[in-house]
Design a protein around this motif. Structure first.
Motif, PDB file in Angstrom:
ATOM      1  N   GLU A 269     -43.042 -57.141  -9.422  1.00 39.15           N
ATOM      2  CA  GLU A 269     -43.821 -56.172 -10.181  1.00 39.15           C
ATOM      3  C   GLU A 269     -43.191 -54.790 -10.067  1.00 39.15           C
ATOM      4  N   LYS A 270     -42.962 -54.168 -11.195  1.00 39.60           N
ATOM      5  CA  LYS A 270     -42.324 -52.855 -11.232  1.00 39.60           C
ATOM      6  C   LYS A 270     -43.154 -51.825 -10.466  1.00 39.60           C
ATOM      7  N   GLY A 271     -42.478 -51.019  -9.666  1.00 41.10           N
ATOM      8  CA  GLY A 271     -43.134 -49.943  -8.942  1.00 41.10           C
ATOM      9  C   GLY A 271     -43.570 -50.311  -7.540  1.00 41.10           C
ATOM     10  N   ASP A 272     -43.593 -51.582  -7.220  1.00 38.87           N
ATOM     11  CA  ASP A 272     -44.007 -52.036  -5.884  1.00 38.87           C
ATOM     12  C   ASP A 272     -42.780 -52.114  -4.984  1.00 38.87           C
ATOM     13  N   VAL A 273     -42.432 -50.990  -4.355  1.00 38.62           N
ATOM     14  CA  VAL A 273     -41.200 -50.887  -3.574  1.00 38.62           C
ATOM     15  C   VAL A 273     -41.523 -50.862  -2.081  1.00 38.62           C
ATOM     16  N   GLN A 274     -40.904 -51.796  -1.335  1.00 39.03           N
ATOM     17  CA  GLN A 274     -41.057 -51.792   0.118  1.00 39.03           C
ATOM     18  C   GLN A 274     -40.095 -50.763   0.721  1.00 39.03           C
ATOM     19  N   GLN A 275     -40.547 -50.073   1.755  1.00 34.43           N
ATOM     20  CA  GLN A 275     -39.684 -49.204   2.548  1.00 34.43           C
ATOM     21  C   GLN A 275     -39.854 -49.613   4.008  1.00 34.43           C
ATOM     22  N   VAL A 276     -38.774 -50.109   4.595  1.00 35.70           N
ATOM     23  CA  VAL A 276     -38.834 -50.643   5.948  1.00 35.70           C
ATOM     24  C   VAL A 276     -37.743 -49.988   6.791  1.00 35.70           C
ATOM     25  N   PHE A 277     -38.126 -49.471   7.950  1.00 43.84           N
ATOM     26  CA  PHE A 277     -37.189 -48.818   8.855  1.00 43.84           C
ATOM     27  C   PHE A 277     -37.292 -49.488  10.221  1.00 43.84           C
ATOM     28  N   GLU A 278     -36.185 -50.002  10.713  1.00 40.32           N
ATOM     29  CA  GLU A 278     -36.157 -50.653  12.009  1.00 40.32           C
ATOM     30  C   GLU A 278     -35.084 -50.005  12.878  1.00 40.32           C
ATOM     31  N   LYS A 279     -35.279 -50.101  14.191  1.00 41.49           N
ATOM     32  CA  LYS A 279     -34.347 -49.441  15.106  1.00 41.49           C
ATOM     33  C   LYS A 279     -33.831 -50.418  16.159  1.00 41.49           C
ATOM     34  N   GLN A 280     -32.555 -50.283  16.489  1.00 38.48           N
ATOM     35  CA  GLN A 280     -31.914 -51.060  17.545  1.00 38.48           C
ATOM     36  C   GLN A 280     -30.923 -50.150  18.267  1.00 38.48           C
ATOM     37  N   ASP A 281     -30.337 -50.670  19.342  1.00 33.29           N
ATOM     38  CA  ASP A 281     -29.300 -49.915  20.048  1.00 33.29           C
ATOM     39  C   ASP A 281     -28.013 -50.013  19.242  1.00 33.29           C
ATOM     40  N   MET A 282     -27.669 -48.959  18.531  1.00 35.56           N
ATOM     41  CA  MET A 282     -26.500 -48.953  17.654  1.00 35.56           C
ATOM     42  C   MET A 282     -26.164 -47.515  17.300  1.00 35.56           C
ATOM     43  N   LYS A 283     -25.082 -47.324  16.596  1.00 35.06           N
ATOM     44  CA  LYS A 283     -24.653 -45.982  16.224  1.00 35.06           C
ATOM     45  C   LYS A 283     -24.877 -45.713  14.731  1.00 35.06           C
ATOM     46  N   GLN A 284     -24.116 -46.399  13.899  1.00 36.03           N
ATOM     47  CA  GLN A 284     -24.156 -46.149  12.464  1.00 36.03           C
ATOM     48  C   GLN A 284     -25.376 -46.796  11.821  1.00 36.03           C
ATOM     49  N   GLY A 285     -26.028 -46.091  10.899  1.00 39.06           N
ATOM     50  CA  GLY A 285     -27.158 -46.657  10.178  1.00 39.06           C
ATOM     51  C   GLY A 285     -26.690 -47.668   9.138  1.00 39.06           C
ATOM     52  N   LYS A 286     -27.463 -48.732   8.972  1.00 37.04           N
ATOM     53  CA  LYS A 286     -27.152 -49.763   7.984  1.00 37.04           C
ATOM     54  C   LYS A 286     -28.238 -49.757   6.913  1.00 37.04           C
ATOM     55  N   LEU A 287     -27.868 -49.289   5.737  1.00 39.95           N
ATOM     56  CA  LEU A 287     -28.808 -49.176   4.622  1.00 39.95           C
ATOM     57  C   LEU A 287     -28.617 -50.341   3.660  1.00 39.95           C
ATOM     58  N   GLN A 288     -29.741 -50.940   3.259  1.00 39.79           N
ATOM     59  CA  GLN A 288     -29.726 -52.020   2.276  1.00 39.79           C
ATOM     60  C   GLN A 288     -30.758 -51.682   1.204  1.00 39.79           C
ATOM     61  N   VAL A 289     -30.310 -51.626  -0.029  1.00 40.09           N
ATOM     62  CA  VAL A 289     -31.210 -51.326  -1.149  1.00 40.09           C
ATOM     63  C   VAL A 289     -31.210 -52.536  -2.071  1.00 40.09           C
ATOM     64  N   GLY A 290     -32.359 -53.209  -2.168  1.00 41.27           N
ATOM     65  CA  GLY A 290     -32.420 -54.468  -2.906  1.00 41.27           C
ATOM     66  C   GLY A 290     -33.096 -54.339  -4.258  1.00 41.27           C
ATOM     67  N   TYR A 291     -32.493 -54.965  -5.263  1.00 36.05           N
ATOM     68  CA  TYR A 291     -33.018 -54.979  -6.622  1.00 36.05           C
ATOM     69  C   TYR A 291     -33.215 -56.425  -7.071  1.00 36.05           C
ATOM     70  N   SER A 292     -34.241 -56.662  -7.863  1.00 36.19           N
ATOM     71  CA  SER A 292     -34.433 -57.982  -8.462  1.00 36.19           C
ATOM     72  C   SER A 292     -33.996 -57.932  -9.918  1.00 36.19           C
ATOM     73  N   THR A 293     -33.607 -59.109 -10.434  1.00 34.88           N
ATOM     74  CA  THR A 293     -33.190 -59.220 -11.835  1.00 34.88           C
ATOM     75  C   THR A 293     -33.488 -60.624 -12.332  1.00 34.88           C
ATOM     76  N   PRO A 294     -33.884 -60.765 -13.592  1.00 35.06           N
ATOM     77  CA  PRO A 294     -34.090 -62.099 -14.161  1.00 35.06           C
ATOM     78  C   PRO A 294     -32.784 -62.786 -14.551  1.00 35.06           C
ATOM     79  N   ILE A 295     -31.664 -62.070 -14.424  1.00 34.18           N
ATOM     80  CA  ILE A 295     -30.367 -62.629 -14.815  1.00 34.18           C
ATOM     81  C   ILE A 295     -29.805 -63.417 -13.632  1.00 34.18           C
ATOM     82  N   THR A 296     -29.786 -64.739 -13.754  1.00 34.83           N
ATOM     83  CA  THR A 296     -29.309 -65.596 -12.676  1.00 34.83           C
ATOM     84  C   THR A 296     -28.040 -66.326 -13.104  1.00 34.83           C
ATOM     85  N   PHE A 297     -27.550 -67.173 -12.208  1.00 40.53           N
ATOM     86  CA  PHE A 297     -26.323 -67.927 -12.465  1.00 40.53           C
ATOM     87  C   PHE A 297     -26.431 -68.780 -13.725  1.00 40.53           C
ATOM     88  N   ASP A 298     -27.617 -69.301 -14.008  1.00 36.01           N
ATOM     89  CA  ASP A 298     -27.821 -70.174 -15.168  1.00 36.01           C
ATOM     90  C   ASP A 298     -28.091 -69.400 -16.455  1.00 36.01           C
TER      91      ASP A 298
END
Length: 421
Positions: free
Chosen positions: A238-267
Motif C-alpha cells: 500500500e502506497k505511503g505505508d513506509v517502515q523505518q527501522v533502526f538497529e544497532k550492533q558493535d560496528m563502525k560503518q552504517g549499513k543503509l538499506q532502502v527497499g522498494y516494491s514493484t509489480p514488475i517481476t521476472f515473468d
C-alpha cells in the motif's frame, strides 16, 4: 542453445554439444518448493552427499578417486530461485579426446551415480559422524552472515519487508532447524528429493548426444513424478505505508538499506525494462546513485541497487555515516525521481545496456555459467539465447525507464549502525 530431452515426466535432460571447451561439464538439479525447514535439511543433505559415499567412505578416498580421473572436479551446492529450493550435483572432467586413455568420462558418470544412489549408510541411515560434522558446517555458514554486516542488513531488511516469505527465507534454513535434524529426517529428505523433486540434468561439451542419453537412462533411472508449477507470489504494498527501522550492533560503518516494491517481476513482459532501469539507477559506476550520492555528495562509501525480480523488490544498499541517514535517503529518493521525470541521457542508457550485454556474454565463457544462465532464463523461453535478451535491453527507451521508475514504491528504510557509547 540446449537440446531438450524429456526422460520421464518431471525428469528432463538439456544437452549442449559444443567444441568450445576441452572438458565435459554436467549438473543434476533437484528442485522443490522452498520452505525454511526443508531448506535446512536439504542443505545438510547436499553436504553429506558431497562428503563421502558407500564406495569412498572418507573425504580423502573421494579426493584420491577424483585425482585419478585427471583432476575431475566434483561438488554439490544449494540455492534458491523464486519459490524453489535447488540442490545441484556438479561435475567437470577432461574430454577423453584430449587424453591418451579412454573411459574417464564414463568413470566420472559412474562416480556421480555412486554419489546419488549409494550414500554412506550405517545401519540403514547416513553415517552419524558425517551427519553431525556437516550439521556443524552448515550452522557455521548460517552464523557467518552475522559477521558480514552488509549481508546481515540485507537479511534483516528482507525479513521486515517479507516475513515468512521466500524472499526472506535463507537457502540454508535456520540454525534451529539444522540442530533439530535427525538421521531419520535426513533419510526421509533424501528419499523425497530423489523421488519427488523436479529434476533437470545438464551437460555441456563435445559429446555424442544419443549415446549420452542412453548412459543417463541406465545410470540415473529416476521415475516419473508430478511437478507443481511454482509461480511468483508478489506482495502488494500500500502506497505511503513506509517502515523505518533502526538497529544497532558493535560496528563502525552504517549499513543503509532502502527497499522498494514493484509489480514488475521476472515473468512480467516489462522485466527487461526494469533490469535496465536498475542499471541506470545504481548498477554500475556511471549510474545515478554512484555519481550523485557517492561521488558528487560524498555521502556513501559504497552504493548500488539490486533488482530482485523473482520477488518484485528493488533495494538500494549503501555504506554511510549513520548521522547522514536522513540526507542519504532523501538523495536516493531524488535519483529515483530523476528517472521518473525522464532525466536520463541516451549515453547513460547506452552505457548501461553495453555493460549488461558484456556481463551476460562473458557468462558464456564457462560451461558452468552457461548452465546456470540457461536454467534461469529457459523459464522465459526454452529457445533462450543471450542475444535475445540483449536485443530486449537495446530496445528500452528513456520513456520506458520513466515508466518503470514510476512502478517503484518506497516500502522500508532500514539502518544498521554502531551502538551509542
Amino acid at each position: 542453445m540446449f537440446k531438450k530431452v524429456e526422460l520421464q515426466k518431471g525428469v528432463t535432460v538439456y544437452l549442449r554439444k559444443t567444441e568450445q571447451f576441452k572438458t565435459i561439464t554436467m549438473s543434476i538439479k533437484w528442485k522443490s518448493e522452498l520452505n525454511e525447514k526443508a531448506a535446512a535439511y536439504r542443505t545438510v543433505l547436499s553436504n553429506v552427499l558431497q562428503d563421502s559415499n558407500g564406495k569412498y567412505r572418507t573425504q580423502s578416498e573421494l579426493r584420491k578417486a577424483l585425482d585419478e580421473l585427471y583432476g575431475t572436479v566434483f561438488y554439490m551446492d544449494n540455492g534458491k530461485r523464486g519459490h524453489s529450493h535447488i540442490v545441484s550435483l556438479n561435475m567437470e572432467c577432461i574430454n577423453d579426446e584430449y587424453l591418451t586413455t579412454e573411459g574417464v568420462f564414463d568413470e566420472a558418470l559412474q562416480l556421480m551415480h555412486t554419489v546419488v544412489f549409494s550414500p554412506n549408510f550405517v545401519d540403514g541411515a547416513f553415517e552419524p559422524s558425517v551427519v553431525e560434522r556437516e550439521k556443524r558446517t552448515v550452522i557455521e555458514r548460517i552464523r557467518s552472515v552475522y559477521d558480514d554486516k552488509t549481508r546481515y542488513a540485507q537479511k534483516r531488511m528482507l525479513e521486515l519487508m517479507r516475513p515468512n516469505h521466500p524472499a526472506s527465507i535463507s537457502s540454508n534454513g535456520t540454525e534451529e532447524d539444522v540442530r533439530s535434524l535427525t538421521r531419520e529426517a535426513l533419510l526421509s529428505t533424501y528419499e523425497s528429493m530423489l523421488n519427488k523433486d523436479e529434476i533437470d540434468i545438464y551437460v555441456v561439451g563435445d559429446i555424442q548426444e544419443e549415446e549420452f542419453i542412453e548412459k543417463i537412462k541406465s545410470l540415473f533411472p529416476f521415475q516419473a513424478r508430478e511437478v507443481a508449477e511454482r509461480k511468483s507470489n508478489v506482495v502488494q504494498h500500500e502506497k505511503g505505508d513506509v517502515q523505518q527501522v533502526f538497529e544497532k550492533q558493535d560496528m563502525k560503518q552504517g549499513k543503509l538499506q532502502v527497499g522498494y516494491s514493484t509489480p514488475i517481476t521476472f515473468d512480467h513482459p516489462d522485466y527487461a525494462k526494469m533490469v535496465v532501469t536498475s542499471g541506470v539507477l545504481g548498477g554500475f559506476a556511471h549510474s545515478k546513485l554512484f555519481m550523485n550520492v557517492r561521488e558528487k555528495e560524498s555521502m556513501a562509501y559504497t552504493i548500488n541497487s539490486i533488482y530482485s525480480s523473482h520477488y518484485g523488490i528493488m533495494y538500494v544498499l549503501a555504506g554511510i555515516d549513520p548521522e547522514l541517514e536522513e540526507k542519504a535517503v532523501k538523495l536516493i529518493g531524488e535519483q529515483i525521481d530523476a528517472l521518473r521525470n525522464g532525466n536520463v541521457t541516451q549515453t547513460e542508457l547506452d552505457q548501461t545496456v553495453g555493460l549488461l550485454s558484456n556481463s551476460i556474454r562473458s557468462a558464456f565463457d564457462s560451461a558452468r555459467s552457461q548452465i546456470e544462465v540457461y536454467d534461469q532464463y529457459k523459464r522465459l523461453s526454452e529457445n533462450f539465447t543471450a542475444e535475445q535478451l540483449i536485443e530486449k535491453w537495446r530496445s528500452v527507451t528513456i520513456e520506458d525507464v520513466k515508466e518503470m521508475a514510476s512502478q517503484l514504491e518506497l516500502e522500508i528504510v532500514y539502518l544498521l549502525s554502531e551502538r551509542e557509547a
